[in-house]
Design a protein around this motif. Structure first.
Motif, PDB file in Angstrom:
ATOM      1  N   ASP A  42       0.823  -1.209   0.000  1.00 54.58           N
ATOM      2  CA  ASP A  42       0.000   0.000   0.000  1.00 54.58           C
ATOM      3  C   ASP A  42       0.858   1.261   0.000  1.00 54.58           C
ATOM      4  O   ASP A  42       1.947   1.279   0.580  1.00 54.58           O
ATOM      5  N   ASP A  43       0.308   2.311  -0.596  1.00 56.54           N
ATOM      6  CA  ASP A  43       0.792   3.698  -0.461  1.00 56.54           C
ATOM      7  C   ASP A  43       1.897   4.101  -1.430  1.00 56.54           C
ATOM      8  O   ASP A  43       2.373   5.234  -1.386  1.00 56.54           O
ATOM      9  N   PRO A  51      -8.254   3.657   1.553  1.00 55.81           N
ATOM     10  CA  PRO A  51      -7.172   3.863   2.532  1.00 55.81           C
ATOM     11  C   PRO A  51      -7.573   3.573   3.983  1.00 55.81           C
ATOM     12  O   PRO A  51      -8.736   3.697   4.367  1.00 55.81           O
ATOM     13  N   TYR A  52      -6.576   3.239   4.759  1.00 54.54           N
ATOM     14  CA  TYR A  52      -6.673   2.964   6.203  1.00 54.54           C
ATOM     15  C   TYR A  52      -7.443   1.680   6.523  1.00 54.54           C
ATOM     16  O   TYR A  52      -7.906   1.508   7.653  1.00 54.54           O
ATOM     17  N   HIS A  91       3.391  -2.392   4.073  1.00 51.40           N
ATOM     18  CA  HIS A  91       3.393  -0.925   3.954  1.00 51.40           C
ATOM     19  C   HIS A  91       4.824  -0.441   3.763  1.00 51.40           C
ATOM     20  O   HIS A  91       5.365  -0.539   2.700  1.00 51.40           O
ATOM     21  N   HIS A 117      -5.572   3.172  -4.976  1.00 46.62           N
ATOM     22  CA  HIS A 117      -5.516   3.572  -3.560  1.00 46.62           C
ATOM     23  C   HIS A 117      -5.879   5.055  -3.452  1.00 46.62           C
ATOM     24  O   HIS A 117      -5.391   5.732  -2.554  1.00 46.62           O
ATOM     25  N   HIS A 127      -5.337   9.576  -0.746  1.00 55.07           N
ATOM     26  CA  HIS A 127      -5.316   8.760   0.466  1.00 55.07           C
ATOM     27  C   HIS A 127      -6.139   9.383   1.603  1.00 55.07           C
ATOM     28  O   HIS A 127      -5.672   9.524   2.732  1.00 55.07           O
TER      29      HIS A 127
END
Ligand SMILES: [Zn+2]
Length: 444
Positions: free
Chosen positions: A42-43, A235-236, A316, A194, A198
């Motif tokens: 992710d990210d 996200p999250y 991550h 994503h 975010h």
């Protein structure tokens, strides 16, 4: 190979007398592997590409990267607030207090001004901290925070509009480009959505959630092609039901929610034992944190292989950059462990894991024999333009075959023959919804 007198006995009485129709089954996972693992990231932080991608490529292992498109150079769609003019909303707040009806428009606006325009009056505002009020439906408490933030904006006397993103001093965004991402996609990695910036979507209204996921999808489709618009992660790791309705309607596959009836989902924060599930498929998500031991991570692989589970790993940060980073040393050791188990483990992108299971459960198989040839057809009811993954089938063959030849359309190859429990069979990858497969006895 001659064994004992027992083999004569079993040949006569235990093995299904040939003449019985051949049978075909589609294996649970590709190539008859016991389990499946998908490596997801992710990210789009830099070390995922500088460190993980080379480690994956050295081992021929594909990953799935959920990218924040607003951070990528050359994205056409920039962060924005979708809705009425910003100053109209701010001025209106002077006479209209925050209620359930206007709360999400206002929290969307505040989130935009804080995270994209870096408005100093909002430096202590956090959309995520409103999550608990939204979850409880406590608009009185939410209203206090939102009204106070809007009062600061009115008092500042500034005029706020949608505009280019402001950069903070020490901004950690780095120049990831679409050219670079296209190279990784050509190496077999999957890219997923994503969002543009975010955001914490439970605090956004529908217009802004839709902007975040549809605009990032436009850039992904334009730069990488439609194949990379299959998977999304809001996200999250949120599981908000309102956001689910909006997001799941726009993507075939979400990592926040397991939407297939035939599949049980154990998401990252789920402490239940996935081996207790009675469903045909189990998706088990595990997200290693900085403190997670390598032994624990290896244990997830072992459990998955033992129980036919689809293990979805959520990574991550790497080597100091990103949330809860792992060390390069641990990543390398973990990849080696996964690779060493490849005989039992299908290492697949997130979309391929889902596609395989969906194609299989929606398939109809027919098998018929005519002399020394067995015909097999497999058709599934899904959109064949999207669901284009081969499936692995296993077909029983007469015990006296020593060679078997596979043919589907132009593709011809010899198949190894396996013997198990008195049955002889061949196992092969084939394209569903394609030309019929023939398996023929080879001359020997
Ligand atoms: Zn994220």
């Amino acid at each position: 190979m001659t064994k004992s007198g027992l083999s004569v006995f079993s040949l006569l009485f235990l093995t299904p007398a040939w003449g019985q129709e051949p049978r075909t089954e589609i294996m649970k996972w590709q190539d008859g592997k016991s389990a499946c693992v998908s490596l997801t990231y992710d990210d789009s932080t830099i070390n995922q590409f500088r460190i993980d991608v080379p480690l994956l490529n050295e081992r021929s292992m594909p990953g799935t990267f959920f990218i924040i498109t607003g951070d990528i150079q050359g994205s056409r769609n920039q962060p924005a607030f979708a809705g009425r003019p910003i100053m109209t909303i701010i001025r209106e707040s002077e006479r209209v207090p925050t209620t359930k009806e206007n709360a999400l428009e206002r929290t969307s606006l505040l989130n935009y001004l804080q995270t994209v325009q870096l408005v100093p009056e909002l430096s202590d505002f956090s959309a995520q901290r409103l999550g608990r009020f939204l979850q409880r439906g406590d608009y009185a408490e939410l209203g206090k925070v939102v009204d106070a933030a809007l009062a600061k904006l009115r008092k500042s006397g500034a005029s706020y509009t949608v505009g280019p993103r402001k950069s903070a001093v020490g901004d950690k965004r780095y120049p990831l480009t679409w050219d670079e991402i296209r190279r990784y996609a050509a190496q077999g990695h999957e890219f997923g959505n994503h969002s543009v910036t975010h955001p914490f979507m439970p605090a956004l209204d529908e217009a802004n959630i839709v902007y975040e996921i549809e605009k990032s999808n436009e850039d992904i489709r334009e730069q990488l092609g439609v194949k990379h618009t299959f998977s999304v992660e809001a996200p999250y790791g949120i599981d908000d039901p309102r956001v689910r309705t909006i997001v799941a309607a726009r993507f075939p596959l979400t990592r926040n929610w397991v939407t297939d009836d035939f599949m049980d989902g154990f998401l990252r924060d789920d402490r239940r034992d996935p081996t207790t599930s009675t469903r045909e498929y189990v998706q088990w998500q595990r997200g290693p944190l900085s403190r997670t031991t390598l032994d624990a991570m290896k244990g997830w692989v072992d459990t998955s292989i033992g129980h036919g589970i689809w293990l979805v790993l959520v990574f991550h940060g790497v080597e100091g950059i990103g949330w809860e980073p792992l060390t390069t040393e641990n990543m390398r050791a973990y990849y080696d462990y996964i690779k060493a188990h490849e005989g039992q483990l299908w290492i697949a992108t997130f979309q391929d894991g889902a596609k395989y299971a969906r194609e299989r459960v929606n398939s109809k198989v027919s098998t018929s024999r005519s002399g020394d040839a067995i015909a097999v057809t497999v058709t599934h009811s899904l959109d064949a333009h999207v669901y284009d993954l081969p499936l692995t089938a296993r077909t029983t063959i007469p015990a006296d075959w020593r060679l078997a030849r596979f043919r589907q359309g132009e593709e011809v190859r010899w198949l190894p023959i396996y013997r198990e429990g008195g049955n002889s069979f061949v196992m092969y990858r084939m394209m569903p919804n394609g030309k019929a497969v023939t398996i023929e006895k080879g001359a020997n």
